[in-house]
Design an enzyme around this catalytic site. Structure first.
Site, PDB file in Angstrom:
ATOM      1  N   GLU A 270       0.814  -1.214   0.000  1.00  0.00           N
ATOM      2  CA  GLU A 270       0.000   0.000   0.000  1.00  0.00           C
ATOM      3  C   GLU A 270       0.853   1.272   0.000  1.00  0.00           C
ATOM      4  OE1 GLU A 270      -2.645  -0.707   3.396  1.00  0.00           O
ATOM      5  OE2 GLU A 270      -4.064  -1.699   2.050  1.00  0.00           O
ATOM      6  N   ASP A 349      -8.541  -8.854   4.144  1.00  0.00           N
ATOM      7  CA  ASP A 349      -8.288  -7.772   5.087  1.00  0.00           C
ATOM      8  C   ASP A 349      -9.374  -7.670   6.165  1.00  0.00           C
ATOM      9  OD1 ASP A 349      -7.098  -5.605   6.229  1.00  0.00           O
ATOM     10  OD2 ASP A 349      -7.626  -4.171   4.659  1.00  0.00           O
ATOM     11  N   GLU A 377     -12.414  -2.552  12.186  1.00  0.00           N
ATOM     12  CA  GLU A 377     -12.465  -1.668  11.016  1.00  0.00           C
ATOM     13  C   GLU A 377     -13.638  -2.002  10.087  1.00  0.00           C
ATOM     14  OE1 GLU A 377      -8.850  -1.847   8.814  1.00  0.00           O
ATOM     15  OE2 GLU A 377      -9.613  -0.677   7.135  1.00  0.00           O
TER      16      GLU A 377
HETATM   17  C1  GCU Z   1      -6.076  -2.094   5.904  1.00  0.00           C
HETATM   18  C2  GCU Z   1      -6.392  -0.781   6.516  1.00  0.00           C
HETATM   19  C3  GCU Z   1      -5.232   0.154   6.475  1.00  0.00           C
HETATM   20  C4  GCU Z   1      -4.001  -0.533   7.044  1.00  0.00           C
HETATM   21  C5  GCU Z   1      -3.762  -1.840   6.341  1.00  0.00           C
HETATM   22  C6  GCU Z   1      -2.650  -2.660   6.956  1.00  0.00           C
HETATM   23  O1  GCU Z   1      -5.947  -1.969   4.519  1.00  0.00           O
HETATM   24  O2  GCU Z   1      -7.511  -0.225   5.881  1.00  0.00           O
HETATM   25  O3  GCU Z   1      -5.573   1.278   7.209  1.00  0.00           O
HETATM   26  O4  GCU Z   1      -2.899   0.280   6.929  1.00  0.00           O
HETATM   27  O5  GCU Z   1      -4.910  -2.629   6.425  1.00  0.00           O
HETATM   28  O6  GCU Z   1      -2.963  -3.637   7.608  1.00  0.00           O
HETATM   29  O7  GCU Z   1      -1.494  -2.349   6.778  1.00  0.00           O
END
Ligand code: GCU
Length: 662
Positions: A270, A349, A377
């Site tokens: 990400e 996730d 979440e």
């Molecule tokens: C999810 C989450 C993010 C987080 C990511 C992770 O995608 O929405 O906020 O950073 O998980 O676990 O790294």
């Protein structure tokens, strides 16, 4: 009631004569953790029984009746304890200070639960070596995916060291948690500087408070720190210069903060930097850091949450669910001994329902840890009640078939299957600076339950919920029954009115709250349901992405075939027509309608029962929960209606029961 003490608030209770007779505490050995064990006992007994036992420095001569004795004695595993009654005395024996502290908290629990004193004999050892919290706290005080206020570790780019940290450490120790990562895995801005002298002093203070309760401090690390701190122009893990930089840096960090346990790293995920930039592997990156922390006994916990987040929705071949496996499986056996791979419970996730991550059982020669999320979440963000321990129990008991016996996820992460000692379980934390720690008072059951479960995975979800209720709200029978009903039905209810049959998502993009069936459908994140007018689901069988084949047999075949795939995961693994009959006998579409109507009815029942507790719970807690329950009631209707309408309009098939669909 002191909400800031959570389940350690120690209200005065009616206790038996024997419990009330405790008048002395004596510890044979000295030590900082032992001192805390003794004072914890003293405070708890004073508040609960109304009589404060004395802390005795000399061994009591003869009269042991009414004494608590703490004694270091070999025989059990690290952190284990034996608590028993002998001639009217209560004895705690443990091989180390941590075990004595856990034994002391066990005794306090027995007192709070009003269990029998005479004949007490409890012997426990922590099943998982590492039992950790991962906070996603940012240094400006915000919390990524935080739903209970701001951070109590950071504000305005400073580290906070105050009374709340002490209470925090006590809460963790009381459920057996022995490690915590205090900053977000997305390490940016000031957090990159945590490994510089800007923060050493405060980190040292913090680590000492935690160490007094047997807890190691960990930090999340920015993989590109040498570049972002302006010291090098590369973070290539095979460059001699970069390796030397990390060695020097870690020497400095561990000299200044000696109690540090190590680092958690999110790399090449990400948008976070990582070894891919330099054409290197995760093993190259992790091993470079592991080498640098090794002289100090440090651990590198490397996350497997790695996937392509720039996917084209038209691409039916790339499968986000495969990515963890595809990135890490072939690296099995190439990591240094102080590296642990941290794997989310499912391949996507933290959805309300996912299969178990296929890396469990696939990695045989790599230390591994299970990552779960109690921050909710995607499961109601601490506004809906969703007790997750039943889900975690299912994950832990999943058989991977990596061996003939002892091959469940629990066996793997407790080190049994592959004879590992660096393994365990971590939860993305759900705490903040709200008075009650978790926003929704009932969300604290996840905090409590997680720690207890990691220590003792054989404990039942219901037993943990009940313990938590009594320790937090006392012994009132109605309170216990109602809250237990709510907690034990909450995950099921949430799943019923959420995305159906394991397909997941269907939430509003970015903040992940509330229904939006197509919210992620044409986006780049690889999270699709593929619904059209004929059917819904992702084909992950051998004809599709092949994901089902990543499991060992018989799991692979079981998931690959829609006839044997469990209903609750059917749409995760298969694209099915709406009129397909599930194993339950219902069609897919009727299942969607029924669960959405029934999920809302279940919430209504929970709220009705909760309202009957007015006057039986502390008013402030009651009002706080009531407000959230009213929201959940409304919001579950929104979920029901959005989902039902969407599929009614898409499929054109009416509800057999003729209920109102918009
Ligand atoms: C999810 C989450 C993010 C987080 C990511 C992770 O995608 O929405 O906020 O950073 O998980 O676990 O790294």
């Amino acid at each position: 009631m002191g909400f800031e003490q959570a389940w350690l608030s120690y209200e005065k209770r009616e206790v038996s004569v024997q419990w009330a007779g405790i008048h002395m505490i004596y510890a044979e050995q000295k030590g900082r953790i032992i001192e805390h064990a003794a004072t914890e006992l003293q405070t708890a007994f004073a508040k609960i029984t109304g009589k404060e036992p004395v802390l005795c420095l000399e061994r009591p001569e003869k009269e042991l009746n009414g004494c608590i004795l703490l004694k270091q004695k070999n025989g059990l595993k690290e952190g284990g304890y034996h608590l028993f009654e002998r001639e009217g005395a209560l004895v705690i024996e443990a091989p180390d200070e941590g075990g004595l502290l856990y034994g002391a908290f066990e005794l306090i629990k027995q007192l709070q639960l009003g269990n029998a004193y005479e004949g007490m004999d409890i012997c426990k050892e922590p099943v998982m070596p590492l039992r950790m919290l991962n906070h996603w706290d940012n240094m400006d005080g915000s919390i990524e995916r935080g739903y209970s206020g701001n951070s109590f570790f950071f504000d305005n780019d400073e580290i906070l060291v105050d009374e709340r940290i002490v209470t925090y450490a006590r809460l963790l120790a009381s459920v057996g948690i022995n490690g915590t990562v205090i900053n977000n895995v997305n390490v940016k801005d000031a957090a990159t500087w945590l490994i510089t002298d800007r923060y050493f002093e405060k980190l040292r203070q913090l680590s000492e408070i935690l160490a007094d309760y047997g807890i190691k401090l960990f930090l999340s690390l920015n993989y590109a720190a040498p570049v972002e701190l302006g010291e090098l122009d590369s973070a290539d893990p095979l460059s001699e210069e970069v390796r030397a930089w990390w060695k020097e840096r870690m020497k400095l960090v561990f000299t200044q903060v000696p109690n540090l346990g190590g680092f958690l790293i999110k790399a090449d995920s990400e948008g976070r930097p990582g070894p891919f930039t330099y054409g290197r592997t995760h093993a190259d990156g992790a091993n470079m850091l592991a080498e640098a922390v090794e002289p100090y006994g440090g651990l590198i916990i490397w996350r497997c949450f790695v996937y392509n987040c720039k996917q084209d929705w038209r691409d039916y071949k790339t499968d986000r669910a495969r990515s963890g496996y595809d990135n890490f499986k072939e690296l099995d056996g190439t990591f240094r001994d102080n590296v642990i791979l941290q794997i989310k419970n499912g391949p996507m996730d933290f959805q309300v329902r996912e299969p178990v991550h296929p890396l469990f059982g696939a990695l045989e020669a790599t230390n591994q840890m299970l990552e779960v999320q109690i921050a909710q979440e995607y499961t109601g963000q601490q506004r809906h009640v969703c007790y997750l321990i039943p889900m975690f129990k299912e994950v832990l008991s999943f058989r991977t078939y990596a061996a003939e016996t002892d091959d469940t996820v629990e066996d793997i992460v407790s080190g049994k299957t592959f004879k590992q000692t660096k393994c365990g379980m971590a939860a993305v934390a759900n705490t903040g600076n709200d008075e009650n720690w978790t926003g929704h008072d009932l969300a604290a059951a996840n905090f409590y339950g997680f720690g207890r479960l990691a220590f003792e995975p054989s404990a039942q979800a219901e037993e943990l919920a009940e313990e938590w209720i009594i320790r937090t709200f006392g012994e009132d029978k109605a309170v216990r029954e109602v809250l237990l009903f709510i907690l034990m039905n909450s995950w099921r209810a949430y799943e019923m009115y959420n995305a159906p049959l394991g397909i997941g998502w269907m939430v509003n993009p970015s903040y992940h709250y509330g229904p939006s069936v197509d919210g992620y459908e044409y986006d780049r994140w690889g999270t699709y349901h593929r619904a059209d007018h004929v059917g819904i689901g992702v084909d992950r069988s051998h004809q599709g992405t092949g994901y089902a084949g990543l499991y060992r047999e018989p799991n692979a075949s079981m998931y690959d075939n829609p006839e044997s795939c469990p209903d609750e995961l059917l749409l995760f693994f298969h694209h099915m027509p709406y009129d397909h009959r599930l194993r339950s006998g219902k069609t897919v579409i009727q299942h969607i309608y029924d669960t959405h109507f029934e999920g809302v009815e279940l919430v209504d029942e929970m709220v009705k029962r909760f309202e009957g507790l007015e006057g039986k719970l502390p008013d402030k807690a009651y009002q706080r929960m009531l407000e959230r329950f009213h929201h959940q009631k409304e919001h579950s209707r929104e979920w029901r209606d959005q989902i039902n309408s969407y599929f009614y309009r898409k499929s054109g098939i009416a509800d057999e029961k003729g209920r109102k669909i918009f």
